[in-house]
Design a protein around this motif. Structure first.
Motif, PDB file in Angstrom:
ATOM      1  N   GLY A 166       6.097 -17.865  -6.193  1.00 65.17           N
ATOM      2  CA  GLY A 166       5.614 -16.492  -6.243  1.00 65.17           C
ATOM      3  C   GLY A 166       5.061 -16.062  -7.580  1.00 65.17           C
ATOM      4  N   GLU A 167       5.763 -16.358  -8.642  1.00 62.51           N
ATOM      5  CA  GLU A 167       5.324 -15.928  -9.965  1.00 62.51           C
ATOM      6  C   GLU A 167       3.959 -16.512 -10.304  1.00 62.51           C
ATOM      7  OE1 GLU A 167       6.456 -13.716 -11.843  1.00 62.51           O
ATOM      8  OE2 GLU A 167       8.512 -13.371 -11.149  1.00 62.51           O
ATOM      9  N   ALA A 168       3.774 -17.799 -10.018  1.00 63.92           N
ATOM     10  CA  ALA A 168       2.484 -18.440 -10.306  1.00 63.92           C
ATOM     11  C   ALA A 168       1.375 -17.833  -9.461  1.00 63.92           C
ATOM     12  CB  ALA A 168       2.580 -19.943 -10.048  1.00 63.92           C
ATOM     13  N   ALA A 169       1.672 -17.545  -8.187  1.00 60.53           N
ATOM     14  CA  ALA A 169       0.668 -16.946  -7.305  1.00 60.53           C
ATOM     15  C   ALA A 169       0.316 -15.540  -7.777  1.00 60.53           C
ATOM     16  CB  ALA A 169       1.196 -16.902  -5.875  1.00 60.53           C
ATOM     17  N   LEU A 170       1.317 -14.775  -8.205  1.00 61.22           N
ATOM     18  CA  LEU A 170       1.081 -13.414  -8.695  1.00 61.22           C
ATOM     19  C   LEU A 170       0.158 -13.430  -9.909  1.00 61.22           C
ATOM     20  CD1 LEU A 170       1.743 -10.388  -8.553  1.00 61.22           C
ATOM     21  CD2 LEU A 170       3.762 -10.846  -9.960  1.00 61.22           C
TER      22      LEU A 170
ATOM     23  N   PRO B 289      -2.679  -7.305  -4.146  1.00 64.98           N
ATOM     24  CA  PRO B 289      -1.765  -7.501  -3.001  1.00 64.98           C
ATOM     25  C   PRO B 289      -2.348  -8.321  -1.864  1.00 64.98           C
ATOM     26  CG  PRO B 289      -1.697  -5.219  -3.761  1.00 64.98           C
ATOM     27  CD  PRO B 289      -2.858  -5.876  -4.463  1.00 64.98           C
ATOM     28  N   GLU B 290      -3.614  -8.076  -1.519  1.00 58.56           N
ATOM     29  CA  GLU B 290      -4.201  -8.801  -0.390  1.00 58.56           C
ATOM     30  C   GLU B 290      -4.325 -10.290  -0.709  1.00 58.56           C
ATOM     31  OE1 GLU B 290      -7.685  -7.259   1.404  1.00 58.56           O
ATOM     32  OE2 GLU B 290      -6.919  -5.206   1.527  1.00 58.56           O
ATOM     33  N   GLU B 291      -4.795 -10.595  -1.897  1.00 59.34           N
ATOM     34  CA  GLU B 291      -4.918 -11.994  -2.292  1.00 59.34           C
ATOM     35  C   GLU B 291      -3.545 -12.657  -2.384  1.00 59.34           C
ATOM     36  OE1 GLU B 291      -7.537 -14.093  -2.989  1.00 59.34           O
ATOM     37  OE2 GLU B 291      -8.793 -12.563  -2.072  1.00 59.34           O
ATOM     38  N   LEU B 292      -2.571 -11.924  -2.924  1.00 54.88           N
ATOM     39  CA  LEU B 292      -1.230 -12.482  -3.058  1.00 54.88           C
ATOM     40  C   LEU B 292      -0.605 -12.730  -1.693  1.00 54.88           C
ATOM     41  CD1 LEU B 292       1.127 -13.370  -4.811  1.00 54.88           C
ATOM     42  CD2 LEU B 292       1.868 -10.977  -4.908  1.00 54.88           C
ATOM     43  N   GLY B 293      -0.741 -11.774  -0.784  1.00 58.32           N
ATOM     44  CA  GLY B 293      -0.191 -11.954   0.563  1.00 58.32           C
ATOM     45  C   GLY B 293      -0.773 -13.166   1.249  1.00 58.32           C
TER      46      GLY B 293
ATOM     47  N   ILE C  46      -0.240 -18.839   3.163  1.00 59.83           N
ATOM     48  CA  ILE C  46      -0.705 -20.214   3.366  1.00 59.83           C
ATOM     49  C   ILE C  46       0.213 -21.227   2.675  1.00 59.83           C
ATOM     50  CG2 ILE C  46      -3.102 -19.521   3.656  1.00 59.83           C
ATOM     51  CD1 ILE C  46      -3.652 -20.561   0.835  1.00 59.83           C
ATOM     52  N   ALA C  47       0.998 -20.748   1.697  1.00 56.65           N
ATOM     53  CA  ALA C  47       1.962 -21.632   1.042  1.00 56.65           C
ATOM     54  C   ALA C  47       3.261 -21.740   1.820  1.00 56.65           C
ATOM     55  CB  ALA C  47       2.245 -21.141  -0.374  1.00 56.65           C
ATOM     56  N   GLY C  48       3.388 -20.964   2.905  1.00 55.59           N
ATOM     57  CA  GLY C  48       4.603 -21.003   3.711  1.00 55.59           C
ATOM     58  C   GLY C  48       5.740 -20.168   3.153  1.00 55.59           C
ATOM     59  N   PHE C  49       5.435 -19.266   2.229  1.00 53.83           N
ATOM     60  CA  PHE C  49       6.479 -18.466   1.595  1.00 53.83           C
ATOM     61  C   PHE C  49       7.253 -17.647   2.624  1.00 53.83           C
ATOM     62  CE2 PHE C  49       8.114 -14.639  -0.388  1.00 53.83           C
ATOM     63  CZ  PHE C  49       8.703 -15.111  -1.544  1.00 53.83           C
TER      64      PHE C  49
ATOM     65  N   ALA D  28       0.822  -1.211   0.000  1.00 54.90           N
ATOM     66  CA  ALA D  28       0.000   0.000   0.000  1.00 54.90           C
ATOM     67  C   ALA D  28       0.856   1.260   0.000  1.00 54.90           C
ATOM     68  CB  ALA D  28      -0.930  -0.009   1.213  1.00 54.90           C
ATOM     69  N   ASP D  29       2.072   1.168   0.527  1.00 48.75           N
ATOM     70  CA  ASP D  29       2.965   2.330   0.543  1.00 48.75           C
ATOM     71  C   ASP D  29       3.382   2.740  -0.862  1.00 48.75           C
ATOM     72  OD1 ASP D  29       2.853   2.422   3.270  1.00 48.75           O
ATOM     73  OD2 ASP D  29       4.790   1.433   3.604  1.00 48.75           O
ATOM     74  N   GLY D  30       3.401   1.773  -1.790  1.00 48.76           N
ATOM     75  CA  GLY D  30       3.810   2.051  -3.163  1.00 48.76           C
ATOM     76  C   GLY D  30       5.326   2.184  -3.271  1.00 48.76           C
ATOM     77  N   GLY D  31       5.804   2.203  -4.497  1.00 47.98           N
ATOM     78  CA  GLY D  31       7.224   2.413  -4.729  1.00 47.98           C
ATOM     79  C   GLY D  31       8.028   1.151  -4.949  1.00 47.98           C
ATOM     80  N   TYR D  32       7.452  -0.008  -4.653  1.00 55.64           N
ATOM     81  CA  TYR D  32       8.160  -1.277  -4.842  1.00 55.64           C
ATOM     82  C   TYR D  32       7.254  -2.267  -5.550  1.00 55.64           C
ATOM     83  CZ  TYR D  32      11.462   0.480  -1.348  1.00 55.64           C
ATOM     84  OH  TYR D  32      12.375   1.228  -0.667  1.00 55.64           O
ATOM     85  N   ASP D  33       7.844  -3.140  -6.357  1.00 51.35           N
ATOM     86  CA  ASP D  33       7.018  -4.168  -6.976  1.00 51.35           C
ATOM     87  C   ASP D  33       6.745  -5.271  -5.958  1.00 51.35           C
ATOM     88  OD1 ASP D  33       9.071  -6.266  -7.125  1.00 51.35           O
ATOM     89  OD2 ASP D  33       9.930  -5.138  -8.780  1.00 51.35           O
ATOM     90  N   LEU D  34       5.739  -6.072  -6.241  1.00 55.93           N
ATOM     91  CA  LEU D  34       5.282  -7.069  -5.270  1.00 55.93           C
ATOM     92  C   LEU D  34       6.320  -8.161  -5.033  1.00 55.93           C
ATOM     93  CD1 LEU D  34       1.528  -7.385  -6.311  1.00 55.93           C
ATOM     94  CD2 LEU D  34       2.538  -6.015  -4.476  1.00 55.93           C
ATOM     95  N   ARG D  35       7.103  -8.466  -6.040  1.00 56.73           N
ATOM     96  CA  ARG D  35       8.174  -9.450  -5.864  1.00 56.73           C
ATOM     97  C   ARG D  35       9.170  -8.963  -4.818  1.00 56.73           C
ATOM     98  NH1 ARG D  35      13.375  -9.841  -7.349  1.00 56.73           N
ATOM     99  NH2 ARG D  35      14.257 -11.947  -7.718  1.00 56.73           N
TER     100      ARG D  35
END
Length: 204
Positions: free
Chosen positions: A67-71, A78-82, A87-90, A35-42
């Protein structure tokens, strides 16, 4: 990575550490940073994983594997990815185990196979605990589930199941026990004593 990029990465990891130290879950930290922005999700996912204790190499490997498949699956939400990563233990830190703890994990894995069949969600939770070295959590979760008496595609062995859990609890108690491990061991012994003589796992 450039020096500027490295400094940005380190700053992101520090920020993730601050959020986790304040009591947030890893997936909540991920969403807040997104939510802060400025960085990609990876980059955010890797930073949160590192803030929890995982090395950069392992965090990047996990991203490549999951990660790539989940993205792609959540279409960048972001919320769904997090949630999916959590739950995948990432974000889990896989702490190193000493020799006795490795023996405990072996016993719990033997019990896992002797159960005869788990619901997928429960099985996933237990295996995550085992992979991360969260042995007390794995033991407590398993002690609350009775093994099957029959399963068409497996060979449940209830006496093996309860025996291995007792042995695991006793080994863990060598570190000292607040009473909970003794309760778990007593519960498992009671289940073991109540088994009928025809138990296919008799003799453990």
């Amino acid at each position: 990575m450039t020096q500027a990029g490295d400094e940005q990465h380190q700053a992101l990891v520090r920020r993730a550490q601050e959020i986790l130290s304040a009591g947030a879950s890893a997936d909540a930290a991920f969403v807040e940073l997104a939510a802060d922005g400025g960085y990609d999700l990876r980059a955010i996912a890797i930073a949160v994983s590192m803030a929890a204790g995982t090395s950069l190499v392992d965090a990047e490997k996990r991203w490549a594997e999951d990660g790539e498949a989940a993205l792609e699956e959540v279409e960048g939400d972001p919320e769904e990815l997090g949630w999916l990563l959590a739950i995948a233990g990432f974000f889990d830190f896989h702490r190193p185990l000493d020799e006795r703890e490795q023996q405990v994990r072996t016993l719990l894995n033997q019990a896992l196979r002797a159960h005869g069949g788990w619901r997928s969600g429960h099985f996933g939770t237990i295996t995550r605990h085992l992979e991360a070295g969260q042995l007390h959590d794995a033991l407590e979760s398993m002690a609350g589930s009775s093994p099957r008496t029959f399963a068409p595609r497996s060979r449940p062995a209830p006496s093996t199941y309860w025996t291995r859990l007792v042995e695991a609890a006793e080994l863990l108690a060598a570190d000292g026990d607040d009473g909970r491990l003794a309760e778990i061991a007593a519960l498992c012994r009671r289940h073991l004593d109540e088994l009928p003589p025809a138990d296919p796992g008799a003799g453990g």
